[in-house]
Write an enzyme that holds these catalytic residues in place. Structure first.
Site, short mmCIF file in Angstrom:
data_model
loop_
_atom_site.label_atom_id
_atom_site.label_comp_id
_atom_site.label_asym_id
_atom_site.label_seq_id
_atom_site.Cartn_x
_atom_site.Cartn_y
_atom_site.Cartn_z
CB CYS A 15 13.62 52.02 -69.42
SG CYS A 15 14.43 50.49 -69.69
N PRO A 72 9.37 58.87 -69.96
CG PRO A 72 7.24 60.12 -69.75
CD PRO A 72 7.75 58.68 -69.87
N GLY A 73 10.61 60.45 -67.84
CA GLY A 73 11.13 61.01 -66.64
C GLY A 73 10.42 61.61 -65.33
N GLY A 74 8.89 60.92 -65.18
CA GLY A 74 8.42 60.97 -64.13
C GLY A 74 9.10 60.46 -63.03
CD GLU A 109 14.06 56.68 -73.23
OE1 GLU A 109 13.58 56.38 -74.35
OE2 GLU A 109 13.63 56.11 -72.19
CG ASP A 131 20.08 49.73 -77.03
OD1 ASP A 131 19.27 49.16 -75.81
OD2 ASP A 131 20.02 49.34 -77.92
CG ASP A 143 8.85 51.83 -65.99
OD1 ASP A 143 8.09 51.03 -65.97
OD2 ASP A 143 8.34 53.05 -66.13
CB CYS A 160 2.71 50.30 -67.17
SG CYS A 160 1.09 51.13 -67.03
#
Length: 468
Positions: A279, A282-284, A304, A334, A351, A404
């Site tokens: 997942c 945004p790629g960090g 993603e 998916d 994540d 998170c």
């Protein structure tokens, strides 16, 4: 007949009334609040474009950022104060006026803005955007707000702590009641106030140096206490740092850096060449994982589901000449139905999408958008994603599940449900992955939980599972 009009008066047109003067930073803050309310925009995404539109930089930009974020964080507290200062229900106050009143109240109660400046600029804003009648109303309300400081107002408007502790905390710390209850279950009553207070503190801007692409010495600021890859930027625009502008470094919360560090540090049995971030948007974390993979001869696939987020991942994983070392590819896919054969990967990071209640410092609007009923759908998705990850990892490989959020339904209960439904998985002790981080024991033995009030990070949960 004698013309008694003044000379030059024939055919004169009436001069247009001058528009009310407006303070540009306050106008920008008001526009951001409107975008968040009307368009469901995210503060951190809409703020840069509004600042650029008005040409605001430096201290003005910092003022707008604190004004917007602080107003949204403390919205419940300020609404309780405003409700005590108006002669009608807040639901009957025009939304544009209420936005301005909240901005004015934040300046009066939580910022070092002189009362006359906070009131006059807010009244000018309301006069320009709504009209003189609304401006008079705003002036009268804000003058009533000045009668007490923030602590005195909380004593007046919050429910009694002894008879309604959740209601008191909800108003005093500006969290929805259900969020207060969930956080109390997660952290315990003794630390609840400290956690709620930490959620209302502006987060530090933290940069990450991606190994093999940037060094800590290139980044301005003090090294982060727990992550070996981060620095805390004391001031200035992160985008003006050359390594950040070139994509060799990035802006990333220290907790997210620690998740990537733990995912790379987990032991695997045998081959260790194929890594997956299931997942990735945004790629960090993907960018840091790819850098760590490259240093060990491994390669990362980033998946993603949402196309626009997949494009952000691809951007984070590109250098000046194409994909950076350690990247095998970015896929729009998916995660619950991944296009890979079972047992393809040696290690997988999940994540997972979650309520985000561990990142309320950085996402101030999240506390007002999430609802208790969101949990059921998110938990089902989290379980499905962890199940997919365990299918995709080979026997002996490792899966790190991270969220998170400290909410037990999204952390311990997800792990327990997955373990209870499969006979080919065991929970590993993850404490050694971040042994240098104190007081990070999670709700299940062997899991990890970071906290804003303990570690200065987002409230990241980590659980390490192995396919047997």
């Amino acid at each position: 007949m004698v013309d008694r009009r003044r000379p030059g008066s024939r055919n004169q047109k009436a001069k247009p009334k001058a528009k009310p003067k407006m303070d540009v930073p306050r106008l920008a803050a008001w526009e951001v609040l409107k975008a968040v309310r009307v368009d469901d925009a995210y503060t951190n995404l809409v703020l840069p474009s509004v600042l650029a539109e008005h040409g605001l930089t430096g201290r003005d930009a910092a003022f707008v950022t604190e004004l917007v974020s602080g107003t949204i964080r403390r919205q419940a507290t300020y609404d309780a104060v405003l409700a005590a200062c108006v002669d009608r229900s807040l639901a009957k106050v025009e939304a544009k006026v209420l936005d301005a009143l909240r901005l004015g109240t934040h300046q009066l109660l939580s910022m070092r803005v002189p009362a006359h400046a906070a009131i006059s600029t807010t009244v000018d804003l309301v006069r320009s955007k709504v009209g003189p009648g609304a401006a008079g109303f705003a002036n009268a309300v804000l003058r009533k707000v000045t009668a007490h400081d923030l602590d005195a107002w909380v004593d007046r408007v919050a429910p009694d702590r002894g008879t309604d502790p959740t209601g008191h905390a909800a108003v005093a710390s500006s969290h929805p009641r259900w969020v207060v209850d969930e956080l109390r279950r997660a952290v315990g009553a003794d630390e609840l106030d400290a956690l709620l207070a930490a959620d209302n503190e502006p987060p530090r801007v933290t940069l990450v140096a991606r190994p093999g692409r940037a060094t800590l010495e290139e980044l301005p600021g003090q090294p982060t206490p727990w992550s070996p890859y981060g620095v805390v930027l004391e001031s200035g625009d992160p985008g003006a740092v050359p390594a950040v502008a070139e994509g060799r470094a990035g802006v990333q919360d220290e907790g997210s850096q620690l998740v990537a560090e733990a995912a790379a540090a987990a032991a695997v049995e045998g081959r260790d060449e194929r890594w997956l971030d299931l997942c990735a948007g945004p790629g960090g974390k993907s960018a840091l994982l790819a850098a760590l993979a490259a240093g060990r001869g491994a390669r990362l696939v980033a998946g993603e589901r949402q196309p626009h987020r997949a494009r952000l991942v691809a951007r984070n994983l590109r250098g000046a000449d194409g994909p950076v070392a350690g990247v095998a590819g970015v896929l729009t896919a998916d995660g619950t139905r991944p296009p890979f054969r079972e047992g393809t990967f040696d290690r997988v990071l999940v994540d997972a999408p979650c309520t985000g209640l561990g990142a309320l410092r950085r996402r101030p609007e999240a506390r007002w958008r999430r609802r208790p009923q969101d949990l059921a759908d998110l938990v089902a998705l989290q379980r499905a994603l962890v199940g997919s990850a365990l299918d995709l990892v080979r026997p002996g490989g490792a899966v790190l599940y991270a969220t998170c959020s400290p909410v037990l339904a999204e952390t311990a209960e997800v792990v327990e449900a997955v373990l209870g439904s499969r006979g080919d998985v065991r929970l590993e002790d993850a404490s050694g992955l971040l042994a240098h981080v104190p007081d990070a024991a999670g709700p299940l033995e062997g899991t990890l939980q970071l906290w804003p009030h303990r570690h200065g990070t987002d409230a990241m949960f980590l659980a390490l599972m192995r396919r047997t």
